[in-house]
Design an enzyme around this catalytic site. Structure first.
Site, PDB file in Angstrom:
ATOM      1  N   LEU A  30       0.857  -1.196   0.000  1.00  0.00           N
ATOM      2  CA  LEU A  30       0.000   0.000   0.000  1.00  0.00           C
ATOM      3  C   LEU A  30       0.885   1.235   0.000  1.00  0.00           C
ATOM      4  CD1 LEU A  30      -3.134  -0.766   2.189  1.00  0.00           C
ATOM      5  CD2 LEU A  30      -2.923  -0.501  -0.282  1.00  0.00           C
ATOM      6  N   HIS A  31       1.420   1.533  -1.185  1.00  0.00           N
ATOM      7  CA  HIS A  31       2.392   2.627  -1.315  1.00  0.00           C
ATOM      8  C   HIS A  31       1.844   3.966  -0.798  1.00  0.00           C
ATOM      9  CE1 HIS A  31       4.649  -0.014  -4.057  1.00  0.00           C
ATOM     10  NE2 HIS A  31       3.568  -0.162  -4.794  1.00  0.00           N
ATOM     11  N   ASP A  32       0.814   4.475  -1.448  1.00  0.00           N
ATOM     12  CA  ASP A  32       0.397   5.865  -1.209  1.00  0.00           C
ATOM     13  C   ASP A  32      -0.196   6.122   0.174  1.00  0.00           C
ATOM     14  OD1 ASP A  32      -0.599   6.211  -4.700  1.00  0.00           O
ATOM     15  OD2 ASP A  32       1.348   6.448  -3.737  1.00  0.00           O
TER      16      ASP A  32
END
Ligand code: RIB
Ligand code: CA
Length: 312
Positions: free
Chosen positions: A241-243
């Site tokens: 879950l990068h962002d």
């Protein structure tokens, strides 16, 4: 007093979760507007997807602006192979009914920073840095007015995800990244080194589903879709879950750790275009220009995310 932020984004399933996390936290975050940029999918889709997510969060009043449709100096590279053709593949979603603002995203960024007291607006880029760099080029005075830029992009130990050397957001528009990292504004970076530790494993996806809410079901469907790319490529146990790491930092910064180091952007070599050359070991005398994160408390991250998403 909630912190005033502008989210600059290329939704993207992980961008969508980040936007939901921000809109679920009104006591801490005052989202002044959402600016869409071309990235994961073309601008026509990222501006539409941003509005879909705002409506999912029950915020059809949120000002959403369309920004730059192409990087400063390259043709657009998109990532449908990761996010699907719509950019939000996974669940079926209705088209948005809320309006897109007429003003260009770059003008909104400039106007907002000029109208606000210096040091009171934080920029949260979640995609290529084209809108931010264009605003800085068009209005050089605003860089000194930015409270902080907290961005998802780059990598050091994790190196690259779109090429062997570069992370997608920086790779798409390295010239824009060079402008932003050279702007003098305080920068906090969430690189792949951190985001690859925020993996939506099966128990976390089950936790989203267990919410029994429409938002929980959408996030579960998005992460189910989004994870297949990273599972095949990295053999990882879930989608990174990068962002949402950007928004989690604003809510609970102490769950992250990193170093204030120099970060330069490769813009010349085709082989290493978009590489974030972070002087993690301080082997040069180049001046530190970014807080480059290296680790996060993943359990705390998912506890925060699940608790907040359940509010929507
Ligand atoms: O490399 C990951 C980044 O590229 C994330 O922001 C994802 O949404 C894509 O924009
Ligand atoms: Ca993104």
């Amino acid at each position: 007093m909630p912190r005033q932020i502008i989210i600059d984004t290329d939704p993207g399933q992980d961008d969508a979760v980040a936007i939901l996390l921000a809109l679920a936290s009104p006591a801490e975050l005052d989202v002044l507007g959402i600016t869409a940029v071309a990235g994961n999918v073309p601008l026509a889709l990222t501006q539409k997807n941003a509005r879909i997510v705002c409506e999912l969060a029950g915020r059809p009043d949120m000002p959403v602006f369309a920004g730059c449709a192409a990087p400063l100096a390259h043709t657009l590279v998109t990532a449908e192979h990761v996010h699907g053709k719509s950019g939000l593949d996974g669940p079926v979603l209705p088209d948005p009914t809320m309006p897109l603002q007429d003003r260009h995203a770059v003008d909104f960024i400039i106007d907002t920073l000029r109208a606000s007291a210096p040091g009171t607006v934080t920029l949260c880029p979640l995609g290529p840095l084209t809108n931010i760099a264009t605003a800085f080029q068009r209005a050089p005075d605003i860089a000194a007015r930015v409270q902080e830029i907290v961005l998802m992009g780059g990598a050091y130990f994790q190196v690259g995800n779109i090429t062997p050397a570069a992370e997608f957001n920086i790779y798409v528009d390295p010239e824009a990244a060079k402008i932003v990292f050279g702007s003098g504004a305080p920068i906090t970076v969430m690189p792949l080194d951190v985001t690859h530790k925020a993996l939506t494993t099966a128990p976390h996806v089950a936790g989203f589903r267990a919410m029994g809410t429409h938002v929980g079901d959408m996030v579960a469907a998005w992460t189910d879709f989004f994870e297949r790319f990273d599972k095949e490529k990295y053999g990882s146990a879930g989608a990174p879950l990068h962002d949402p790491c950007v928004i989690a930092y604003l809510l609970e910064p102490e769950m992250f750790s990193g170093r204030h180091v120099n970060v330069e952007i490769e813009t010349v070599s085709p082989l290493t275009r978009g590489m974030t050359v972070a002087d993690w070991w301080r082997v040069t005398d180049r001046a530190p220009n970014a807080m480059f994160m290296g680790d996060l408390d993943a359990e705390r991250f998912f506890a925060l995310l699940t608790e907040r998403l359940a509010r929507l």
